[in-house]
Design a protein around this motif. Structure first.
Motif, short mmCIF file in Angstrom:
data_model
loop_
_atom_site.label_atom_id
_atom_site.label_comp_id
_atom_site.label_asym_id
_atom_site.label_seq_id
_atom_site.Cartn_x
_atom_site.Cartn_y
_atom_site.Cartn_z
N GLU A 181 0.83 -1.21 0.00
CA GLU A 181 0.00 0.00 0.00
C GLU A 181 0.87 1.26 0.00
N LEU A 182 1.96 1.23 0.76
CA LEU A 182 2.85 2.38 0.82
C LEU A 182 3.55 2.62 -0.52
N VAL A 183 3.98 1.53 -1.16
CA VAL A 183 4.64 1.64 -2.47
C VAL A 183 3.68 2.21 -3.51
N GLU A 184 2.44 1.70 -3.51
CA GLU A 184 1.43 2.22 -4.45
C GLU A 184 1.15 3.70 -4.17
N ALA A 185 1.07 4.06 -2.90
CA ALA A 185 0.82 5.46 -2.54
C ALA A 185 1.96 6.36 -3.02
N ALA A 186 3.20 5.85 -2.89
CA ALA A 186 4.35 6.64 -3.36
C ALA A 186 4.29 6.85 -4.87
N ASP A 187 3.91 5.78 -5.58
CA ASP A 187 3.79 5.89 -7.04
C ASP A 187 2.72 6.89 -7.45
N GLU A 188 1.70 7.02 -6.61
CA GLU A 188 0.61 7.96 -6.91
C GLU A 188 0.79 9.30 -6.21
N LYS A 189 2.01 9.51 -5.66
CA LYS A 189 2.34 10.75 -4.94
C LYS A 189 1.38 11.03 -3.78
N LEU A 247 2.09 9.32 -0.70
CA LEU A 247 2.77 8.65 0.41
C LEU A 247 2.61 9.40 1.72
N SER A 248 2.81 10.72 1.70
CA SER A 248 2.72 11.51 2.94
C SER A 248 1.34 11.38 3.57
N LYS A 249 0.31 11.41 2.72
CA LYS A 249 -1.05 11.31 3.22
C LYS A 249 -1.30 9.92 3.84
N THR A 250 -0.78 8.87 3.19
CA THR A 250 -0.97 7.50 3.69
C THR A 250 -0.22 7.29 5.00
N ILE A 251 1.02 7.78 5.07
CA ILE A 251 1.80 7.66 6.31
C ILE A 251 1.10 8.41 7.44
N ALA A 252 0.57 9.59 7.13
CA ALA A 252 -0.14 10.38 8.15
C ALA A 252 -1.37 9.64 8.65
N ARG A 253 -2.07 8.95 7.73
CA ARG A 253 -3.27 8.20 8.12
C ARG A 253 -2.91 7.07 9.08
N TYR A 254 -1.82 6.36 8.78
CA TYR A 254 -1.38 5.29 9.68
C TYR A 254 -0.77 5.86 10.96
N LEU A 266 8.23 1.51 5.39
CA LEU A 266 7.73 0.99 6.65
C LEU A 266 8.41 1.71 7.82
N PHE A 267 9.69 1.97 7.68
CA PHE A 267 10.44 2.70 8.70
C PHE A 267 9.85 4.10 8.91
N GLN A 268 9.42 4.73 7.81
CA GLN A 268 8.81 6.06 7.91
C GLN A 268 7.53 6.02 8.73
N VAL A 269 6.73 4.96 8.55
CA VAL A 269 5.50 4.80 9.33
C VAL A 269 5.84 4.66 10.81
N LEU A 270 6.85 3.83 11.10
CA LEU A 270 7.24 3.62 12.51
C LEU A 270 7.80 4.91 13.12
N THR A 271 8.56 5.66 12.32
CA THR A 271 9.12 6.92 12.81
C THR A 271 8.01 7.93 13.10
N GLU A 272 6.99 7.95 12.24
CA GLU A 272 5.84 8.85 12.41
C GLU A 272 5.14 8.59 13.75
N ARG A 273 5.18 7.33 14.19
CA ARG A 273 4.46 6.94 15.39
C ARG A 273 5.34 6.92 16.65
N GLU A 274 6.64 7.05 16.48
CA GLU A 274 7.59 6.83 17.57
C GLU A 274 7.27 7.67 18.82
N GLU A 275 7.14 6.98 19.95
CA GLU A 275 6.90 7.57 21.27
C GLU A 275 5.64 8.44 21.31
N LYS A 276 4.76 8.29 20.32
CA LYS A 276 3.48 9.01 20.34
C LYS A 276 2.32 8.01 20.35
N ASN A 277 2.34 7.11 19.38
CA ASN A 277 1.27 6.12 19.26
C ASN A 277 1.86 4.72 19.17
N SER A 278 1.15 3.76 19.71
CA SER A 278 1.68 2.40 19.84
C SER A 278 1.69 1.62 18.53
#
Length: 265
Positions: free
Chosen positions: A152-160, A162-169, A193-205
């Motif tokens: 899903e992240l790769v497809e989102a990146a291809d469709e520009k 990605l930022s919106k998808t990472i923010a949603r997760y 995947l690392f970007q998703v984890l970084t987005e959530r780090e020490e904020k959301n589980s």
């Protein structure tokens, strides 16, 4: 402005209550009113007691419906409840640890959870069960298979997107990632995947289930530095539960086969 209505017959009162419940969108009060009236008369409840019963029934049902919506929104592939987990089949897992996690304090604190063990040892059951408990406690939860999430992240990146998808997760209170470690990820997918984890780090589980010990994650995340960073994100201030290597599903199948063979003999 009209004043209060007086001297309504019981039939007219029932009709007025039914209409008011529809207008005010109080479906539980409307459905339970006849039974609660009968109980109030039988138990001689005061006006206040009767009103409290009506309002509490509506509030409790709304809480239940909200919990059901959160559970549906999480996208779990099947229902799994912590109350159904068979601890006798897997002595590696301590009920006290799971019961403590079921309070969802770790989710409120934004702490991670790692469930590590072979197939059939209860990882997914615990992951879904704890995710369900969090949804029932009022948390926003999302479940995803690791491979599907990366796709899903790769497809989102291809469709520009990605930022919106990472923010949603990043927004959900608990992200449950299942089957991490089953498939090798290319560098691009692993970095997303690392970007998703970084987005959530020490904020959301984040809670993950993996059939590989951390030492084997280099097969999934082939870049050693990225692998170390991901392990760090998923373990810092977190809980690690090792579910073991013996599949209780396989043990149950063997037991059933042996029983069938014995009957046939």
């Amino acid at each position: 402005m009209t004043g209060p209505h007086h001297n309504l017959t019981e039939t007219a009162s029932d009709a007025a209550i039914d209409t008011a419940c529809r207008v005010l969108r109080l479906p539980t009060m409307r459905a339970q009113f006849p039974d609660l009236v009968a109980r109030a008369e039988r138990e001689r409840l005061s006006y206040r007691g009767f009103l409290a019963e009506l309002l509490m029934s509506e509030c409790e049902d709304r809480d239940r419906r909200r919990s059901e919506r959160r559970i549906r929104a999480a996208g779990f592939p099947r229902q799994k409840w912590l109350s159904d987990f068979d601890y006798s089949a897997n002595p590696n897992i301590e009920p006290a640890v799971v019961n403590n996690l079921a309070t969802c304090d770790w989710v409120k604190k934004g702490e991670p959870l790692c469930l590590i063990g072979d197939s059939g040892t209860g990882k997914s059951h615990l992951l879904i069960g704890l995710g369900t408990a969090a949804a029932m406690a009022g948390c926003r939860v999302r479940y995803a298979l690791a491979a599907k999430l990366v796709n899903e992240l790769v497809e989102a990146a291809d469709e520009k997107q990605l930022s919106k998808t990472i923010a949603r997760y990043g927004r959900v209170d608990l992200l449950c990632i299942d089957e991490l470690g089953y498939l090798e990820l290319d560098r691009r997918g692993a970095e997303m995947l690392f970007q998703v984890l970084t987005e959530r780090e020490e904020k959301n589980s984040v809670a993950i289930a993996s059939n590989e010990s951390f030492g084997g994650w280099t097969k999934t995340f082939t870049d050693p530095r990225l692998c170390a960073a991901i392990v760090d994100r998923l373990t810092f201030n977190g809980t690690i539960i090792e579910t073991g290597t013996e599949s209780y599903r396989l043990a149950q199948t063997k037991a059933r086969t042996a029983k069938t063979t014995a009957r046939s003999a």
